[in-house]
Design an enzyme around this catalytic site. Structure first.
Site, mmCIF file in Angstrom:
data_model
loop_
_atom_site.group_PDB
_atom_site.id
_atom_site.type_symbol
_atom_site.label_atom_id
_atom_site.label_comp_id
_atom_site.label_asym_id
_atom_site.label_seq_id
_atom_site.Cartn_x
_atom_site.Cartn_y
_atom_site.Cartn_z
ATOM 1 N N ARG A 57 4.211 14.992 25.528
ATOM 2 C CA ARG A 57 3.409 16.134 25.952
ATOM 3 C C ARG A 57 2.119 16.160 25.159
ATOM 4 O O ARG A 57 2.128 15.970 23.944
ATOM 5 C CB ARG A 57 4.176 17.430 25.677
ATOM 6 C CG ARG A 57 4.513 18.212 26.928
ATOM 7 C CD ARG A 57 5.274 19.454 26.558
ATOM 8 N NE ARG A 57 4.399 20.607 26.509
ATOM 9 C CZ ARG A 57 4.763 21.785 26.051
ATOM 10 N NH1 ARG A 57 5.957 21.966 25.555
ATOM 11 N NH2 ARG A 57 3.929 22.787 26.073
ATOM 12 N N LEU A 103 -8.229 3.484 11.434
ATOM 13 C CA LEU A 103 -8.807 2.256 11.980
ATOM 14 C C LEU A 103 -8.158 1.905 13.314
ATOM 15 O O LEU A 103 -8.836 1.505 14.262
ATOM 16 C CB LEU A 103 -8.641 1.113 10.982
ATOM 17 C CG LEU A 103 -9.284 -0.220 11.355
ATOM 18 C CD1 LEU A 103 -10.802 -0.088 11.429
ATOM 19 C CD2 LEU A 103 -8.908 -1.299 10.344
ATOM 20 N N TYR A 155 -4.452 4.249 9.326
ATOM 21 C CA TYR A 155 -4.179 4.746 10.678
ATOM 22 C C TYR A 155 -5.477 5.018 11.444
ATOM 23 O O TYR A 155 -5.578 4.745 12.648
ATOM 24 C CB TYR A 155 -3.334 6.016 10.570
ATOM 25 C CG TYR A 155 -2.667 6.489 11.837
ATOM 26 C CD1 TYR A 155 -2.748 5.779 13.029
ATOM 27 C CD2 TYR A 155 -1.923 7.671 11.836
ATOM 28 C CE1 TYR A 155 -2.128 6.233 14.183
ATOM 29 C CE2 TYR A 155 -1.292 8.132 12.976
ATOM 30 C CZ TYR A 155 -1.400 7.417 14.148
ATOM 31 O OH TYR A 155 -0.775 7.875 15.284
ATOM 32 N N ASP A 189 -2.844 13.319 21.703
ATOM 33 C CA ASP A 189 -1.547 13.149 21.056
ATOM 34 C C ASP A 189 -1.580 13.613 19.602
ATOM 35 O O ASP A 189 -0.539 13.777 18.969
ATOM 36 C CB ASP A 189 -1.112 11.683 21.094
ATOM 37 C CG ASP A 189 -0.689 11.244 22.486
ATOM 38 O OD1 ASP A 189 -0.691 12.091 23.403
ATOM 39 O OD2 ASP A 189 -0.369 10.055 22.661
ATOM 40 N N ASN A 192 -4.875 8.695 1.543
ATOM 41 C CA ASN A 192 -5.293 8.081 2.811
ATOM 42 C C ASN A 192 -5.670 9.113 3.860
ATOM 43 O O ASN A 192 -6.811 9.178 4.287
ATOM 44 C CB ASN A 192 -4.174 7.187 3.368
ATOM 45 C CG ASN A 192 -4.346 5.728 3.019
ATOM 46 O OD1 ASN A 192 -5.286 5.356 2.330
ATOM 47 N ND2 ASN A 192 -3.442 4.889 3.491
ATOM 48 N N ASP A 212 0.819 -1.213 0.000
ATOM 49 C CA ASP A 212 0.000 0.000 0.000
ATOM 50 C C ASP A 212 0.853 1.263 0.000
ATOM 51 O O ASP A 212 0.442 2.290 -0.558
ATOM 52 C CB ASP A 212 -0.936 -0.014 1.209
ATOM 53 C CG ASP A 212 -2.146 -0.926 1.001
ATOM 54 O OD1 ASP A 212 -2.292 -1.454 -0.121
ATOM 55 O OD2 ASP A 212 -2.924 -1.110 1.951
ATOM 56 N N GLY A 213 2.032 1.215 0.613
ATOM 57 C CA GLY A 213 2.912 2.388 0.595
ATOM 58 C C GLY A 213 3.340 2.744 -0.824
ATOM 59 O O GLY A 213 3.374 3.920 -1.205
#
Length: 293
Positions: free
Chosen positions: A152, A186, A184, A171, A141, A67-68
């Site tokens: 932090r 999911l 990501y 985050d 995506n 996929d990349g």
């Protein structure tokens, strides 16, 4: 009518290079030109086609990798109407769904015209700094705003259009297309959205509140992310592959592009829901009970 197949390859994987050589030989036997841009051609030791000529000549492109590789290919052809077909040599392979053992038969099926084209919407992101356009990004995506290496929490103000929506201590936050809903987003608890459903997914990453949940946003909506506070170690990542520094007070404007799409070749025997069943192992290992007459 001349038929030219383009080829884009993950040149870091031996298996992908071997598959590319195999298909190049297949193309020679079938007298079907397979065109490679300069980078792939130099690695494989075959004649190269310049980028400009390649983008005007190919009828469709086979993408060999995972996929990349498919995500990089989508950026490469973004301004050209070139359908993509992926052969998966990676892991899950939601984008590159073709199987290596069926590569030649798949290409023959495509050349016969026995396929459908599925348009995948593209996420458009504009980074505004002091009300000046700093960058314009496109992602198949997702675009993800995250903190850096230090543990932090960052504070992100979220607006839908001009209306205040939420201030999120987290985050980071993911904004994904339906295509990216199985990436990501999911893993951050977002829903699975089929590619033909026009929407965006807004998914917090490790939110420091009990009330943050993923949200589906309409195809005509505009999401604005504004980091608050003095935290300077911020990054906006494009499809997990390219990164851009974000400063406090920057505004990231996100929407579905109305002018750009990525066309993906879909074979009738391999639908999206078949892919979910196969990749996510749905229904496997579950005892099925049948009614007895």
């Amino acid at each position: 009518m001349d038929r030219h197949i383009g080829m884009l390859v993950n040149t870091q994987k031996k298996g992908a290079l071997d598959m590319a050589c195999r298909l190049i030989q297949w193309g020679k036997k079938k007298e079907i030109p397979i065109l490679l841009p300069p980078h792939e051609a130099s690695i494989l030791g075959v004649p190269a086609t310049t980028d400009d000529i390649w983008k005007t000549m190919v009828n469709f492109t086979v993408v060999i990798g995972g996929d990349g590789t498919f995500l990089r290919a989508s950026r490469y052809v973004l301004n050209h109407s070139i359908p993509l077909y992926g052969i998966n040599l990676g892991h899950l392979g939601f984008l590159a769904s073709g199987k290596p053992e069926e590569a030649e038969s798949d290409l023959e099926q495509i050349l016969r015209g026995d396929y459908a084209l599925q348009e995948h919407r593209i996420l458009e992101g504009v980074i505004w700094r002091e009300e000046r356009r700093k960058h314009t990004l496109y992602a198949l995506n997702d675009l993800v705003l995250t903190k850096g290496a230090f543990a932090r929490v960052i504070t992100i103000e979220i607006r839908i259009g001009n209306r205040y929506f939420n201030t999120l201590p987290a985050d980071g936050v993911i904004v994904s297309t339906p295509t990216g809903s199985t990436a990501y987003a999911l893993s951050a608890g977002g829903p699975i959205v089929p590619p033909h459903v026009p929407c965006m997914v807004l998914a917090p990453i490790c939110a420091h509140t009990l009330y943050a949940r993923p949200v589906i946003v309409g195809e005509r909506d505009i999401i604005n992310l504004i980091p608050r506070g003095s935290h300077r170690d911020l990054m906006l990542t494009q499809d997990g592959q390219l990164g851009y520094e974000i400063l406090p007070g920057d505004r990231i404007e996100l929407s579905l592009s109305h002018t750009k799409v990525v066309k993906v070749i879909v074979l009738p025997q391999r639908t999206y829901f078949d892919l979910l069943h196969e990749k996510l192992k749905w229904g496997q290992g579950i005892v099925r009970y049948e009614d007895k007459e």
